[in-house]
Scaffold this motif. Structure first.
Motif, short mmCIF file in Angstrom:
data_model
loop_
_atom_site.label_atom_id
_atom_site.label_comp_id
_atom_site.label_asym_id
_atom_site.label_seq_id
_atom_site.Cartn_x
_atom_site.Cartn_y
_atom_site.Cartn_z
N LYS A 1 0.09 6.48 8.81
CA LYS A 1 -0.04 7.11 7.57
C LYS A 1 0.97 8.15 7.60
N VAL A 2 2.14 8.10 6.84
CA VAL A 2 3.18 9.21 6.79
C VAL A 2 3.48 9.44 5.29
N ILE B 1 2.91 2.21 7.82
CA ILE B 1 3.61 1.65 8.74
C ILE B 1 3.03 1.36 9.98
N GLU B 2 3.23 -0.16 10.18
CA GLU B 2 2.35 -0.91 11.46
C GLU B 2 3.39 -1.05 12.45
N GLY B 3 2.83 -0.92 13.53
CA GLY B 3 3.70 -0.86 14.68
C GLY B 3 2.93 -0.94 15.96
N LYS B 4 3.41 -0.83 17.17
CA LYS B 4 2.89 -1.05 18.55
C LYS B 4 2.97 -0.10 19.55
N THR B 5 2.03 0.25 20.42
CA THR B 5 2.32 1.24 21.39
C THR B 5 3.00 0.41 22.50
N VAL B 6 3.18 1.54 23.60
CA VAL B 6 3.87 0.78 24.77
C VAL B 6 2.91 -0.03 25.27
N GLN C 1 0.93 -1.22 -0.06
CA GLN C 1 0.07 0.20 -0.04
C GLN C 1 0.76 1.38 -0.01
N SER C 2 2.41 1.21 0.13
CA SER C 2 2.79 2.38 0.36
C SER C 2 3.75 2.69 -1.20
N ASN C 3 4.48 3.76 -0.88
CA ASN C 3 5.33 4.20 -1.96
C ASN C 3 4.45 4.63 -3.29
N VAL C 4 3.09 5.28 -3.03
CA VAL C 4 2.50 5.70 -3.89
C VAL C 4 2.52 7.28 -3.98
#
Length: 128
Positions: free
Chosen positions: A108-109, A95-100, A82-85
């Motif tokens: 979405k950056v 970007i997928e990640g996790k919180t504390v 889904q990126s680099n568009v």
């Protein structure tokens, strides 16, 4: 020449080579980002980082903070499907990640040439 002499020459050369390599790389901020995920995340971290209005509203909800965003930009996974568009004169990265608190998030950056803008923060639904 005996094996012991050849081995001694080898060790002397190896030690001198290691010394020079350590000398060259000791004071520099060198990174070895060989994989695409690491290169994208490093590129986003090194640019001036800004937050959109939508992202600021999500941050004000207090379930995520800027430390979680920095960790996601350091240890997250870029979804290249889904990126680099092209998006708003930049490129969009998901970007997928996790919180504390171990809550999964999606960032979405938008990556511009001279800055990176966090456009949206999405709380990933808990799968059962």
């Amino acid at each position: 020449m005996k094996f012991a002499h050849r081995f001694a020459y080898y060790l002397v050369g190896l030690v001198m080579g290691c010394f020079f390599v350590a000398l060259v790389f000791s004071g520099k901020d060198t990174r070895c980002n060989y994989f695409p995920n690491a290169r994208v995340l490093n590129n986003l971290r090194t640019k001036p980082f800004q937050y959109s209005e939508k992202a600021v509203q999500t941050l004000n909800e207090k379930w995520i903070d800027t430390a979680d965003i920095k960790n996601t930009l350091k240890f997250g996974d870029v979804d290249f499907d889904q990126s680099n568009v092209p998006f708003k004169k930049g490129k969009l990265y998901i970007i997928e990640g996790k919180t504390v608190k171990n809550q999964e998030v999606i960032l979405k950056v938008i990556n511009y040439e001279n800055k990176a803008v966090l456009d949206e923060i999405i709380k990933k639904p808990v799968e059962k």
